[in-house]
Scaffold this active site. Structure first.
Site, mmCIF file in Angstrom:
data_model
loop_
_atom_site.group_PDB
_atom_site.id
_atom_site.type_symbol
_atom_site.label_atom_id
_atom_site.label_comp_id
_atom_site.label_asym_id
_atom_site.label_seq_id
_atom_site.Cartn_x
_atom_site.Cartn_y
_atom_site.Cartn_z
ATOM 1 N N GLY A 653 0.822 -1.201 0.000
ATOM 2 C CA GLY A 653 0.000 0.000 0.000
ATOM 3 C C GLY A 653 0.850 1.241 0.000
ATOM 4 O O GLY A 653 2.056 1.196 0.226
ATOM 5 N N GLY A 655 0.624 5.825 0.384
ATOM 6 C CA GLY A 655 -0.148 7.023 0.704
ATOM 7 C C GLY A 655 0.758 8.222 0.586
ATOM 8 O O GLY A 655 1.872 8.108 0.077
ATOM 9 N N GLY A 656 0.262 9.350 1.061
ATOM 10 C CA GLY A 656 1.040 10.563 0.945
ATOM 11 C C GLY A 656 2.377 10.493 1.653
ATOM 12 O O GLY A 656 3.372 11.052 1.212
ATOM 13 N N TYR A 657 2.414 9.728 2.749
ATOM 14 C CA TYR A 657 3.622 9.662 3.569
ATOM 15 C C TYR A 657 4.682 8.768 2.960
ATOM 16 O O TYR A 657 5.843 8.827 3.328
ATOM 17 C CB TYR A 657 3.260 9.103 4.950
ATOM 18 C CG TYR A 657 2.439 7.863 4.790
ATOM 19 C CD1 TYR A 657 1.052 7.956 4.762
ATOM 20 C CD2 TYR A 657 3.029 6.641 4.555
ATOM 21 C CE1 TYR A 657 0.291 6.840 4.518
ATOM 22 C CE2 TYR A 657 2.278 5.535 4.304
ATOM 23 C CZ TYR A 657 0.903 5.633 4.291
ATOM 24 O OH TYR A 657 0.158 4.534 4.022
ATOM 25 N N GLY A 658 4.274 7.841 2.067
ATOM 26 C CA GLY A 658 5.227 6.873 1.519
ATOM 27 C C GLY A 658 4.559 5.539 1.294
ATOM 28 O O GLY A 658 3.373 5.488 0.983
ATOM 29 N N LYS A 659 5.307 4.511 1.487
ATOM 30 C CA LYS A 659 4.791 3.177 1.169
ATOM 31 C C LYS A 659 4.671 2.299 2.408
ATOM 32 O O LYS A 659 5.332 2.520 3.417
ATOM 33 C CB LYS A 659 5.722 2.488 0.172
ATOM 34 C CG LYS A 659 5.583 3.031 -1.234
ATOM 35 C CD LYS A 659 6.332 2.175 -2.229
ATOM 36 C CE LYS A 659 5.960 2.593 -3.648
ATOM 37 N NZ LYS A 659 6.685 1.804 -4.639
ATOM 38 N N VAL A 660 3.828 1.289 2.280
ATOM 39 C CA VAL A 660 3.703 0.297 3.341
ATOM 40 C C VAL A 660 4.168 -1.045 2.796
ATOM 41 O O VAL A 660 3.776 -1.449 1.705
ATOM 42 C CB VAL A 660 2.249 0.169 3.823
ATOM 43 C CG1 VAL A 660 2.166 -0.781 5.007
ATOM 44 C CG2 VAL A 660 1.683 1.526 4.192
ATOM 45 N N ASP A 770 -8.500 11.012 10.895
ATOM 46 C CA ASP A 770 -8.634 10.469 9.541
ATOM 47 C C ASP A 770 -9.342 9.113 9.553
ATOM 48 O O ASP A 770 -8.867 8.139 8.982
ATOM 49 C CB ASP A 770 -7.263 10.357 8.871
ATOM 50 C CG ASP A 770 -7.371 10.293 7.343
ATOM 51 O OD1 ASP A 770 -8.464 10.612 6.814
ATOM 52 O OD2 ASP A 770 -6.379 9.914 6.693
#
Ligand SMILES: *[C@@H]1O[C@H](CO)[C@@H](O)[C@H](O)[C@H]1NC(C)=O
Ligand SMILES: *[C@@H]1O[C@H](CO)[C@@H](O)[C@H](O)[C@H]1NC(C)=O
Ligand SMILES: *[C@@H]1O[C@H](CO)[C@@H](O)[C@H](O)[C@H]1NC(C)=O
Ligand SMILES: *[C@@H]1O[C@H](CO)[C@@H](O)[C@H](O)[C@H]1NC(C)=O
Ligand SMILES: *[C@@H]1O[C@H](CO)[C@@H](O)[C@H](O)[C@H]1NC(C)=O
Length: 953
Positions: A653, A655-660, A770
């Site tokens: 996954g 998101g804005g912060y980076g990857k999972v 969120d």
């Protein structure tokens, strides 16, 4: 633990895996419900550990269900992994003890991976379903774990050509189903274990047909207790060891014996006369020992093909009777055995005779070769005897050597038989019938006259019934049998060729094997690995005829340059060991690509107070005591390893912060690793504050923080992993996790409890900011876990109940009051939760085609009608047509949460209470889902809300 799923009580065992039987029931209950992934969680996690250790992930291993179609080398039954076959796959590293997680494993074949090193884990003994354990031609070292004796089902144990040392564990004697025991070519020492009192031993292996223990350092006697009449042993292979003492007479008890190799030891004393009882014996090797006494009587071995008793110190004795009676003999090797007298003419009349070596004896008188009936006779070697005279009839194709006999005196020295012309024992196969074709470089003409890159190997056959290398019928039969084996595994093989037969110094037959692909011009890695698996598994139909073999091979890589890969297999013998060792050099050249990035030096540790050790971070530096409860500090290298170098396959996954990334810790725990992009990294202080905040939060409905990593240019948070994905993916059908009405209520309750905990029990309290279905994860039991505290704010500043902050969150879930006033309170989360509740019943996104879900529901709603007239917009998968008890109350509650005014919305504690009521209304027992932490609104401690703990990203 019990959970209600679809009305059927499902319990989970201690490992947390839902039992297959329950999955089965669930599948019967509804075809919609797909739970395969859940059943495989344990196996998946084990495979990830293995693959991370070995530095590979086969390209076909996609997704998280190893039992999905097409995972190379994996076979399953009932959604559990039952077979791993990764022979010759370039695996490197150790065999992790986590292999035991694969508790249904029946076949484990990792042969010919020279890069596999280290000890065999004791946990192998927990794989109690194992039937085939094949680790031939690797580099495992250390002792064979005694726990191997727990493998009750084991039928085939092949550890040949490793570096295993220490003694053969007596517990192998407990393997009552063992048929094939091959420990050849290791460094095993000590005695051959036999049972005594409570200790097991190899004599207990009443179902074993094969003891292949050659090429080790075994010492001591061959114990008399080893042989009983209950045994069904066919091959007793103990050559090339350091065994001493007598051959026990009990060997005559094992009537089933076909082949005995005791050669190249230090056995002494008389050969027991009971040996003569072994009337099925086909090959007998007693050479190169210190045997004494009279020449053994082998008259009883009517079927003997091959006998080698060379280089012993038998009493000088007359040529025995059996030289004249063993009609089946192909090969008689009696070099340096003290024989005297005349060689009987009958010997040369045997119709299968191929080789007679009687060098260095005292044979004398007339050598009457008479009429030869065998068209295979190749060599009669009587060098250094006392032969005076010769009678030879007819033309001869064989080589006769009489050098060093009186007959080769001055008068005869010109004779052919007096000139040593012992030909190099090589043999060329007949030319193929193909029209001359020029194949391009690297390609070889197949027996079917096609140019291709063959899979090449050397087969080293442990024993055969013949000695004439021109045994064309054997090679043809071997080719056909190999072909048959490959085809029975559906491998795309066009043809098989064996050629260039030679003898090794221990009289193993060495053959070059070429396997030609059908269709393609060469085998890919997967194909080559499958070929190697088949080869490692002695699948030939007549092992007594073909003999067990050793494999060593090379294959061209797709790049065109031939890369050598080692494959030592089956048997030992010092020559072989050297061979294998030589090839091993190539194996080292087979670099661990996966490790290359790790070698770059990564500057460690920005904070002086973080220990470099992989320890729970307990710091008390400079007065600031970080309040980390159980959160662990990971090094970048560690996380790199656990995520297979942050491979794409592990990317779950972003998101804005980076990857999972999905990671697997050594203990098998699966984790989700959030790796911040450079742009979204925080300062060390802020990151530390966030870690502190997260580590304080422990609730079963919150995704918990396992640890973190902070190194130069890296900030990562390590969370527990929820195998059933997020709520968004199950509502959209993407994850295949189906939620009926009752499960949705349960998910709502879980999420509400998690939020209530953040608001009312965390100290200081935390506003999530969120809340949305993407941030509500489902664990293996479909319990909701609220995730992603990336935007969370805790309230520490006393006196205020809100935080003024820049508006963050996700469109569609935003509290209008917060949006307008920028005043953030817990009630903003309550609003978002209301939107989630509507999504739960409609499966719609909050804003779809410009329509806001809150408005859509409000417009459609008619409280006078059944289900508030919402049937048209409800998610059909919720179970329409069935009773949706409590749905109206659920909608009412959602609408309360969605009030424009924060003050009018309930607290999360109140929401929890109401959902509990609805669940009771829906006649779903709450006994099994009662929270560990109370969600009562009475418990709400509003004093905790004391302002801002400001963490700007
Ligand atoms: C593995 O076997 C050992 C004893 O043989 C036992 O103590 C241990 O609990 C087993 N582990 C698992 C995971 O079953
Ligand atoms: C073989 O055994 C003899 C006597 O038991 C011993 O002296 C010798 O070192 C052994 N050889 C090896 C290679 O272990
Ligand atoms: C060899 O053994 C056979 C029985 O298999 C026996 O009849 C014969 O007398 C024996 N020969 C000698 C020389 O002992
Ligand atoms: C017998 O010993 C000699 C000398 O060690 C060796 O060259 C020969 O190969 C041995 N013969 C056999 C059949 O093993
Ligand atoms: C060898 O055989 C020849 C005839 O075959 C005979 O003349 C000669 O005397 C024999 N030599 C010995 C030493 O027996």
């Amino acid at each position: 633990m019990h959970i209600w799923i679809g009305g059927i009580l499902s319990d989970t065992d201690t490992t947390g895996r839902t039992r297959a039987t329950h999955v089965f029931l669930l599948l019967m209950l509804t075809q919609l419900f797909v739970m395969a992934a859940e059943a495989n969680t344990q196996d998946f996690s084990a495979l990830m550990i293995l693959m991370q250790e070995w530095g590979i992930r086969p390209p076909s291993w996609v997704g998280s269900d190893p039992c999905a179609e097409g995972w190379e080398g994996i076979d399953c039954s009932n959604s559990r992994v039952t077979s791993i076959m990764l022979a010759s796959r370039g695996l490197t590293g150790q065999l992790p003890s986590a292999i035991q997680l694969l508790s249904e494993l029946e076949i484990l074949n990792l042969s010919f991976n020279k890069g596999l090193t280290g000890p065999l884990p004791t946990s192998l003994g927990n794989l109690t379903k194992l039937v085939y354990l094949v680790l031939a031609g690797c580099s495992f070292s250390g002792a064979i774990p005694g726990t191997i004796g727990s493998l009750e089902q084991l039928f085939y144990l092949d550890l040949n050509n490793n570096r295993l040392s220490d003694q053969i564990p007596p517990s192998i004697g407990s393997l009552s189903n063992l048929n094939y025991l091959d420990l050849t070519g290791n460094k095993l020492n000590g005695y051959i274990p036999v049972s005594s009192g409570t200790t097991p031993g190899l004599d207990m292996l009443h179902n074993a047909e094969h003891f292949h223990l050659g090429g080790n350092l075994l010492s001591g006697k061959v114990p008399p207790e080893l042989f009983t009449s209950k045994m069904v042993l066919k091959h007793l292979i103990l050559d090339n060891n350091n065994l001493t003492g007598r051959i026990p007479s009990t060997i005559g008890n094992v009537q089933t014996l076909l082949t005995v190799r005791l050669d190249r030891n230090s056995l002494s004393g008389h050969v027991p006369s009971s040996l003569n009882n072994l009337s099925n014996m086909a090959e007998l090797h007693l050479s190169n020992n210190k045997l004494t006494g009279p020449m053994p009587n082998l008259t009883g071995m009517d079927l003997l093909y091959y006998v080698d008793m060379s280089n012993n110190t038998f009493d000088v004795s007359d040529v025995p009777d059996w030289f004249s009676t063993l009609q089946s003999l192909t090969t008689l090797m009696m070099e340096n055995t003290g024989l005297q007298g005349r060689v009987p003419q009958a010997l040369f009349s045997f119709s299968n005779l191929q080789t007679v070596v009687l060098r260095n004896n005292h044979l004398n008188g007339l050598l009457d070769i008479g009429t030869i009936y065998s068209d295979q006779l190749q060599l009669i070697d009587l060098e250094n005897n006392l032969i005076l005279n010769l009678t030879q009839s007819g033309g001869s194709n064989y080589t006769l050597i009489l050098l060093g006999n009186p007959i080769c005196d001055k008068t005869n020295m010109e004779k052919k038989y007096c000139i040593v012309s012992r030909s190099d024992s090589s043999y060329s196969m007949p030319p193929s019938n193909c029209a001359p074709v020029a194949c391009s470089s690297g390609e070889v003409l197949s027996p079917n006259c096609k140019c291709a890159h063959p899979f090449k190997a050397t087969l080293v056959v442990l024993f055969v019934s013949f000695s004439n290398l021109g045994n064309f019928s054997y090679y043809t039969a071997l080719q056909a049998s190999l072909m048959q084996s490959f085809h029975s595994y559906n491998l795309p093989v066009d043809s098989v060729s064996v050629s260039y037969p030679t003898w090794s110094s221990s009289y193993y037959l060495q053959l070059m094997l070429e396997v030609f692909p059908s269709g393609e011009d060469r085998f890919n890695e997967t194909g080559a690995s499958a070929l190697a698996s088949v080869l490692s598994n002695q699948t030939l139909p007549r092992p007594d005829y073909f003999g067990p073999y050793i494999v060593e091979f090379y294959y061209g890589k797709s790049g065109g340059s031939n890369k050598a890969l080692v494959i030592g297999a089956a048997v030992g013998g010092s020559a072989l060991l050297i061979l294998v060792a030589l090839v091993g050099v190539y194996a080292f050249q087979h670099k661990r690509k996966a490790h290359e990035p790790w070698s770059r030096s990564i500057p460690l540790v920005r904070w002086p107070f973080i220990t470099q050790k992989k320890q729970t971070w307990i710091s008390n530096i400079s007065g600031s005591v970080p309040q980390l409860k159980g959160a662990r500090l990971f090094s970048f290298e560690e996380l790199m390893k656990y995520t297979n170098c942050f491979s794409e396959a592990n990317d779950i996954g972003s998101g804005g912060y980076g990857k999972v990334y999905l990671g697997i810790l050594p203990a098998g725990q699966m984790v989700a690793i959030k790796r911040a992009k450079r742009e979204s990294m925080q300062g060390g202080i802020e990151f530390k504050a966030e870690v502190e905040l997260l580590s304080r939060v422990h609730h079963k409905n919150l995704v918990s923080l396992v640890g973190f990593c902070l190194e130069q240019d890296e900030q990562m948070l390590v969370y527990e992993y929820a195998p059933n994905g997020n709520l968004r993916d199950s509502l959209s059908g993407k994850s295949g996790v189906w939620l009926d009405w009752k499960r949705r209520l349960k998910v709502a309750l879980g999420a509400a409890r998690g939020l209530a905990y953040l608001h009312e029990h965390a100290n200081p309290s935390i506003i999530h900011r969120d809340i949305k279905p993407n941030n509500i994860l489902l664990d293996k039991d479909l319990n909701a876990k609220v995730a992603d505290f990336g935007l969370s704010k805790s309230m520490v500043d006393s006196g205020t109940h809100h935080v003024t902050t820049q508006v963050k969150g996700t469109m569609g879930y935003l509290d209008p009051e917060y949006y307008m006033t920028q005043q953030l309170t817990e009630k903003s989360d309550v609003y978002s939760f209301g939107v989630v509740m509507l999504e739960l019943i409609t499966a719609r996104r909050p804003i779809e085609r410009g329509n806001y879900i809150v408005r859509v529901v409000q417009m459609a709603m008619d409280k006078t009608k059944d289900l508030y007239n919402l049937q048209k917009i409800l998610d059909p998968a919720i179970g329409l047509g069935r009773e949706l008890k409590g749905l109206e109350n659920f909608v009412d509650l959602a609408m309360l949460c969605l009030d424009d005014l924060q003050a009018k919305r309930p607290t999360m504690g109140e929401v929890v209470k109401e959902i509990e009521n609805i669940i009771q209304l829906a006649a779903l027992s709450t006994s099994d889902i009662s929270a560990s932490t109370s969600g009562n609104s009475e418990d709400v401690n509003k004093d905790l809300q004391r302002g801002v703990f400001n963490l700007q990203r």
